[in-house]
Design a protein around this motif. Structure first.
Motif, PDB file in Angstrom:
ATOM      1  N   SER A 324      48.588  48.075  53.444  1.00 26.88           N
ATOM      2  CA  SER A 324      48.633  46.662  53.097  1.00 26.88           C
ATOM      3  C   SER A 324      49.653  46.411  51.998  1.00 26.88           C
ATOM      4  O   SER A 324      50.107  47.322  51.315  1.00 26.88           O
ATOM      5  CB  SER A 324      47.256  46.185  52.641  1.00 26.88           C
ATOM      6  N   GLY A 325      49.986  45.126  51.840  1.00 24.12           N
ATOM      7  CA  GLY A 325      50.887  44.747  50.756  1.00 24.12           C
ATOM      8  C   GLY A 325      52.288  45.264  50.940  1.00 24.12           C
ATOM      9  O   GLY A 325      52.870  45.849  50.021  1.00 24.12           O
ATOM     10  N   ASP A 326      52.869  45.037  52.139  1.00 24.44           N
ATOM     11  CA  ASP A 326      54.225  45.516  52.428  1.00 24.44           C
ATOM     12  C   ASP A 326      54.354  47.018  52.195  1.00 24.44           C
ATOM     13  O   ASP A 326      55.332  47.501  51.631  1.00 24.44           O
ATOM     14  CB  ASP A 326      55.261  44.781  51.571  1.00 24.44           C
ATOM     15  N   ILE A 368      31.953  47.415  44.792  1.00 30.44           N
ATOM     16  CA  ILE A 368      33.045  47.866  45.647  1.00 30.44           C
ATOM     17  C   ILE A 368      34.221  46.921  45.462  1.00 30.44           C
ATOM     18  O   ILE A 368      34.043  45.707  45.429  1.00 30.44           O
ATOM     19  CB  ILE A 368      32.639  47.890  47.136  1.00 30.44           C
ATOM     20  N   LEU A 369      35.407  47.479  45.324  1.00 27.23           N
ATOM     21  CA  LEU A 369      36.630  46.681  45.309  1.00 27.23           C
ATOM     22  C   LEU A 369      37.473  47.102  46.506  1.00 27.23           C
ATOM     23  O   LEU A 369      37.926  48.247  46.585  1.00 27.23           O
ATOM     24  CB  LEU A 369      37.408  46.887  44.009  1.00 27.23           C
ATOM     25  N   VAL A 370      37.663  46.181  47.441  1.00 24.10           N
ATOM     26  CA  VAL A 370      38.478  46.436  48.632  1.00 24.10           C
ATOM     27  C   VAL A 370      39.868  45.893  48.373  1.00 24.10           C
ATOM     28  O   VAL A 370      40.039  44.686  48.161  1.00 24.10           O
ATOM     29  CB  VAL A 370      37.870  45.784  49.883  1.00 24.10           C
ATOM     30  N   CYS A 371      40.855  46.767  48.380  1.00 21.20           N
ATOM     31  CA  CYS A 371      42.250  46.371  48.155  1.00 21.20           C
ATOM     32  C   CYS A 371      42.941  46.334  49.521  1.00 21.20           C
ATOM     33  O   CYS A 371      43.316  47.379  50.060  1.00 21.20           O
ATOM     34  CB  CYS A 371      42.956  47.340  47.223  1.00 21.20           C
ATOM     35  N   GLY A 372      43.097  45.153  50.068  1.00 23.70           N
ATOM     36  CA  GLY A 372      43.680  45.008  51.400  1.00 23.70           C
ATOM     37  C   GLY A 372      43.524  43.583  51.877  1.00 23.70           C
ATOM     38  O   GLY A 372      43.303  42.652  51.092  1.00 23.70           O
TER      39      GLY A 372
END
Length: 827
Positions: A324-326, A368-372
């Motif tokens: 994710s994120g380029d 929970i921290l979802v980075c996406g």
């Protein structure tokens, strides 16, 4: 062509590096040269292959890339043009190290470094690259490698190298010498920032950031309170502005490796000051979110680590989608490992969310921290369903995807691309509030009516069977049972469901991304493709008569549809990258305010792609259809219709689609009003704390910062304080002034005299008028101190004093003494 030497099964290239496929070590990194060794297939069969596959290999001629087939067997890496080659080049991995080559990892490249040579390789994906790196590391430690196993690098203590350059002088933590060159001149560990030459990396000890109790080793602290974690120090390479936490003086050097920093609390100290530090590490600003290594001290019966410490009441599990994120999710992955325990940070592209959830499932509560993007969030929520963990965890979102609609409504914004802000994000996450997110089941009943009809026709050949079939089919209970059998769980909806136009655009985009991933490798490109596909539908109007192909029921009530091209069923007030398709957020005469925690759905009509584009600019309300708890859509005819749930699209065959409430998930939401109030309160508390810790007026250190004029004013104040101290004693005897404030003033001014070591001629008086005259003189001197910027706030110590200062009047006896007491107490 290589020529055979006298040794069986071995050949030597006529040049040092044969066909130009090898890269020499850079100047200063190279120890010695060794000719390439060749081996035959028969020799390789002696050992079992650990991993095989195609990789791109960089050549020394104009840095071109060639496809090569690689085999990892034992501690030797073999490669040739293809898998059928009879002769393979080989690389001895006994003293080798592996490092990621590209910081952004867009090309998924890595380097195998030996004392004699280096190979720069490139995999098709980051997952494949990580599999190769893990396999290469495992053979060095004689571990058994399995591609699907848990990534044990979290717990191995091995450094995770990547090639990098530095803007300032940097030194190797192994040999302590400077790293030469300008670009990519050394290796750095992505977790602990340990620096090394390429030749020194293999000699570094496995002392990366601790993850478990066992990794701490003999440094563990045991006392009557139990087991505690000490500081984990790393020497040198400190930032330019580094200051010692003990003496507050500059730390570090650009000439040598010196001074220390803690990998956990980020404290920086001189070598001589380190002994004065408290032995137990406080874990720093992120201590609320960290699982300390001391908490991971045993393995459960299912083979997963078990956290046993009660100190981490609500730790944070970080799940990052590295794609994710380029393709910049890797930066966030590395940064979180630096801020937290590396064992609590996982890459969703390397094993999915299950590994992390299994580690955390023993906690009573956790976050929970979802980075996406929204797809990553849905993936994690589905795993929470399987493990039944919704009651014990709260989930937050760091938006890295394209649309990020869920992150928008939760208050985390539509985009986060700066990994330097992660510390502030963690602080905001600790202050977040919890709201419930409704989740809806999208079930399908495919061709139910047709199947029942065919079964009934077959049964009519026998009258008895026909009567039995009729009773089964038309019995209310039996109909429910048949529907339950035919209904299958297609997916769970968190954001929205679409059928028709918007679903076709999503389906075409997904197909385009699968066929040409490089054309959809960034957020900007994705938005551009959505625009192109939407514009194409302006002309085609594929589903301009969709109302003739579908039937809609809301809470069991049939809805008459206007002429439209699509339907959207919304659970959150954000659609397709920030569109408020419902047309508002407030309650009106017909509908309630849309919310993601009211167990209700909003149904809107999609008239065309132009309407969708205009909704980004203005609120359109004329396309509202219904607000309900259940939705039933019947697809008629013989052809399927595209549908999409949270951006995932497919062709749905004719039948029935039901959307009903399933469960609720705890979501961490950002309340900006609460953050503002809390910040104001903290600023006020910090101001009060600063006032309590301000420097004493007549201490030697404070006097050093005064000008000559300011120093003279303070000396005059001390002299007047001495006079009033003596005269107050006499006045107290004569007029029996025994008020408590006079006693405080006497003691305070006497202490002023003692510290200043000043003397004053003795003077006596017995009249109150003379006392008032002295106090008036003291008042004048006090007002002169208003011009000293750091003393002025100290003088505002009572309402009476402030009132007199505003009006310009003289201080009374009580006012002067009160001010004197305040000034003396703040020394």
């Amino acid at each position: 062509m290589p020529w055979l030497c006298g040794v069986s099964g071995c050949c030597v290239a006529p040049l040092l590096y044969g066909d130009g496929d090898e890269d020499k070590l850079s100047h200063g990194d190279q120890l010695e040269y060794r000719p390439i060794r060749k081996s035959t297939e028969s020799r390789q069969e002696e050992e079992k292959s650990v991993k095989e596959g195609i990789l791109l290999k960089q050549t020394s001629s104009f840095q071109r890339w060639k496809r090569r087939y690689f085999k990892l067997r034992g501690r030797t890496l073999y490669y040739a043009k293809d898998c059928k080659s009879l002769i393979f080049d080989e690389v001895d991995l006994s003293d080798a190290s592996v490092a990621e080559t590209s910081t952004k990892n867009i090309n998924n490249s890595f380097t195998v470094i030996t004392p004699f040579r280096k190979l720069m390789l490139c995999a098709e994906s980051r997952k494949e690259m990580e599999d190769w790196i893990t396999a290469l590391k495992s053979v060095q430690k004689w571990e058994t490698y399995e591609a699907s196993q848990f990534n044990m690098e979290h717990f191995s203590g091995m450094h995770n190298w990547y090639a990098c350059s530095h803007a300032r002088p940097t030194f190797c933590n192994v040999c302590r010498e400077a790293l030469p060159g300008v670009t990519s001149h050394g290796l750095s560990c992505e977790v602990c920032k340990f620096k090394a030459h390429k030749r020194c990396a293999v000699r570094s000890t496995n002392n990366c950031k601790w993850t478990t109790l066992a990794s701490i080793g003999n440094d563990i602290i045991e006392d009557e309170d139990g087991v505690s974690m000490p500081h984990q120090w790393l020497e040198g390479n400190l930032p330019v502005s580094a200051k010692c936490v003990v003496c507050d003086k500059n730390c570090g050097s650009v000439r040598r490796l010196q001074d220390w920093r803690c990998l956990w609390c980020k404290a920086i100290v001189h070598n001589s000051c380190r002994e004065q530090m408290r032995k137990v590490c406080p874990l720093g600003q992120c201590r609320v979110s960290i699982i300390p290594p001391t908490a991971l001290n045993s393995i459960d019966s299912d083979g997963f680590w078990k956290a046993t410490s009660a100190s981490c009441s609500s730790p944070l599990l970080v799940l990052v989608n590295s794609k994710s994120g380029d393709n910049q999710g890797v930066k966030f992955l590395r940064r979180f490992k630096q801020l937290l325990n590396p064992a609590q940070v996982f890459d969703l592209m390397n094993g999915g969310p299950e590994l992390g959830l299994r580690l955390f499932q023993k906690f009573v509560t956790f976050r929970i921290l979802v980075c996406g993007g929204d797809g990553s969030v849905g993936w994690v929520l589905s795993e929470l369903d399987k493990l039944n963990l919704h009651k014990q965890c709260q989930l937050g979102v760091l938006p890295l995807g394209t649309g990020n609609d869920l992150a928008r409504v939760l208050g985390w914004g539509g985009l986060c691309d700066d990994d330097a802000q992660l510390l502030q994000i963690l602080e905001k996450l600790e202050r977040a509030t919890t709201k419930m997110l409704d989740r809806f089941l999208c079930g399908t009943v495919n061709d139910f009516v047709a199947e029942v009809g065919k079964a009934y026709e077959r049964a009519t050949e026998n009258k008895v069977e026909a009567d039995v079939m009729a009773k089964k089919v038309f019995s209310p209970v039996s109909v429910c049972v048949c529907v339950r059998v035919q209904c299958s769980e297609k997916c769970v909806m968190n954001n929205y469901f679409g059928i028709g136009l918007d679903a076709k655009i999503s389906l075409e985009f997904n197909n385009k991304r699968d066929e040409h991933p490089k054309k959809c490798s960034s957020r900007t490109k994705n938005m551009m493709w959505y625009g192109v596909l939407g514009t194409k539908e302006l002309v085609q109007k594929t589903y301009k008569n969709l109302e003739q192909r579908v039937q809609l029921e809301c809470d069991g009530v049939p809805i008459s549809l206007p002429s439209l091209q699509g339907l959207a069923v919304l659970n959150i007030p954000s659609y397709a990258g920030g569109i408020n398709f419902w047309g508002g957020t407030k309650e009106d005469n017909n509908y309630g305010a849309p919310s993601f925690d009211d167990k209700k759905l909003e149904v809107v009509a999609v008239f065309g792609s132009m309407q969708m584009a205009m909704s980004r600019v203005i609120n359109l309300q004329h396309h509202r259809i219904a607000q309900c708890r259940q939705v039933k859509i019947t697809i008629l005819g013989e052809e399927g219709v595209p549908v999409q749930v949270d951006g995932e699209a497919w062709i749905q065959p004719p039948g029935i689609v039901k959307i009903v409430h399933r469960n609720r998930a705890q979501m961490l939401t950002r309340d900006r009003a609460f953050e503002s109030t809390l910040k104001s309160w903290e600023d006020k508390r910090k101001f009060d704390s600063d006032r309590d810790t301000r420097p004493r007026l007549n201490s030697q250190q404070s006097m050093e910062y005064l000008t000559e004029e300011e120093c003279a004013q303070v000396q005059q104040l001390v002299s007047d304080s001495v006079n009033i101290s003596r005269r107050i004693r006499e006045a107290a005897k004569t007029h029996k002034l025994v008020e408590q404030e006079l006693a405080h003033a006497v003691n305070a001014t006497a202490l002023v005299l003692t510290e200043a070591k000043l003397s004053s001629p003795e003077s006596e008086f017995a009249e109150e008028e003379e006392l008032r005259s002295t106090l008036s003189s003291l008042s004048s001197e006090l007002h002169k101190l208003d011009d000293i910027h750091w003393i002025c706030p100290l003088m505002q110590c009572s309402e009476e004093v402030r009132g007199i200062q505003r009006t310009g009047g003289n201080l009374s006896l009580t006012g002067s003494i009160t001010m004197l007491i305040c000034l003396c107490r703040t020394r």
